[in-house]
Design an enzyme around this catalytic site. Structure first.
Site, PDB file in Angstrom:
ATOM      1  N   PRO A  69     -39.773  11.369  18.917  1.00  0.00           N
ATOM      2  CA  PRO A  69     -41.080  11.852  19.345  1.00  0.00           C
ATOM      3  C   PRO A  69     -41.262  11.683  20.845  1.00  0.00           C
ATOM      4  CG  PRO A  69     -41.247  10.261  17.541  1.00  0.00           C
ATOM      5  CD  PRO A  69     -39.857  10.198  18.064  1.00  0.00           C
ATOM      6  N   GLU A  70     -41.451  12.771  21.511  1.00  0.00           N
ATOM      7  CA  GLU A  70     -41.826  12.742  22.920  1.00  0.00           C
ATOM      8  C   GLU A  70     -43.321  13.006  22.993  1.00  0.00           C
ATOM      9  OE1 GLU A  70     -40.215  12.912  26.115  1.00  0.00           O
ATOM     10  OE2 GLU A  70     -38.101  12.731  25.600  1.00  0.00           O
TER      11      GLU A  70
END
Length: 271
Positions: A2-3
């Site tokens: 997850p960015e």
DNA sequence: AGAGGTACCTGGCAGC
DNA sequence: TGCTGCCAGGTACCTC
């Protein structure tokens, strides 16, 4: 992993579906994440109502009536909402059960995430207090990066990935934004001009906003809050494309390691 | 203060 | 095929 765009996508989905709901129960199956999940979480949350869900860098902030659940997805964390019929899997470490039966389920195979209860002012919490400005907010821009970078010998890539400089720019988007701005990732941060930092700041905002619009870029095991996988990797220009043709000049994209992080760039387009 | 290194964890994959 | 072992990756924290 997850960015920031995935975190923002998650935030929007969860806020839409959880705002105003009251916590009925909390089930902790595995307490050992990056930090121990706050002991006695059930007592802190039960009966409280979710007023809103915010984001700071890659941290999610679930504001309840009188406190905040501070969460990070780490490398492999995800939230999803289930109706209750779904059995918990081996990596489903936490359920927050709401009145009416909705369950917010936290899954994190690699256990790099965090779930912490903060009773006081959450933005003063140790994990948040030192964060730099939001890349999509006021206070971030070329001038800011230029001023912050003077005298710094670390690479410009490590510089923009430093959460004290700017919050939430991870490896994927650092690579992509440096490509768009035409800056070599290994260039010393202190030796990048104001004009080029202007281009870099614009590139960072552009790649993040575009990914948020697409619903989040994902490589492997990110799952959106609706349970659908979100693979959007094909929109990336250089990340994990070592040896392939540069989409701008046709040259060969190179890969290297900077600050123990895989780095991808076009040696012809990026100086 | 800044820079560099380490630890945390496990799925996935390379190499045998 | 099956086993072993290595590595990515975000972040805080430690040391120099």
């Amino acid at each position: 992993m997850p960015e920031l765009p995935e975190v923002e996508t998650t935030r929007r989905g969860l806020q839409r579906r959880l705002r105003g709901l009251r916590v009925a129960d909390v089930i902790v199956r595995e307490r050992r994440l990056r930090y121990r999940i706050t002991p006695g979480l059930r007592g802190k949350l039960a009966g409280r109502r979710v007023s809103r869900i915010a984001r700071r860098g890659k941290y999610l902030l679930f504001y309840l009536d009188d406190g905040c659940l501070l969460c990070h997805l780490g490398m492999s964390g995800s939230f999803r909402i289930t109706g209750g019929g779904q059995a918990a899997g081996s990596h489903d470490h936490l359920d927050i059960v709401f009145g009416g039966g909705k369950i917010l389920r936290y899954r994190d195979p690699r256990k790099f995430g965090a779930v912490l209860w903060v009773g006081g002012e959450v933005l003063r919490h140790k994990l948040l207090a030192g964060l730099g400005p939001e890349p999509l907010g006021k206070g971030f821009g070329g001038d800011y990066l230029y001023e912050q970078s003077r005298g710094r010998s670390a690479s410009v890539k490590q510089f923009i990935m430093d959460s004290r400089v700017v919050a939430g720019v991870g490896n994927i988007y650092a690579n992509e934004s440096l490509f768009i701005a035409g800056i070599h990732p290994a260039r010393h941060a202190g030796r990048v001009s104001r004009r080029r930092y202007e281009a870099l700041a614009a590139a960072i905002r552009q790649v993040l906003q575009r990914a948020i619009r697409k619903g989040g870029t994902t490589l492997r095991d990110f799952v959106r809050d609706d349970g659908q996988p979100g693979y959007f990797g094909q929109t990336l220009a250089v990340y994990q494309r070592g040896g392939e043709a540069c989409p701008a000049c046709g040259g060969v994209i190179r890969s290297s390691v900077l600050g123990q992080r895989s780095t991808f760039y076009c040696p012809r387009c990026q100086r």
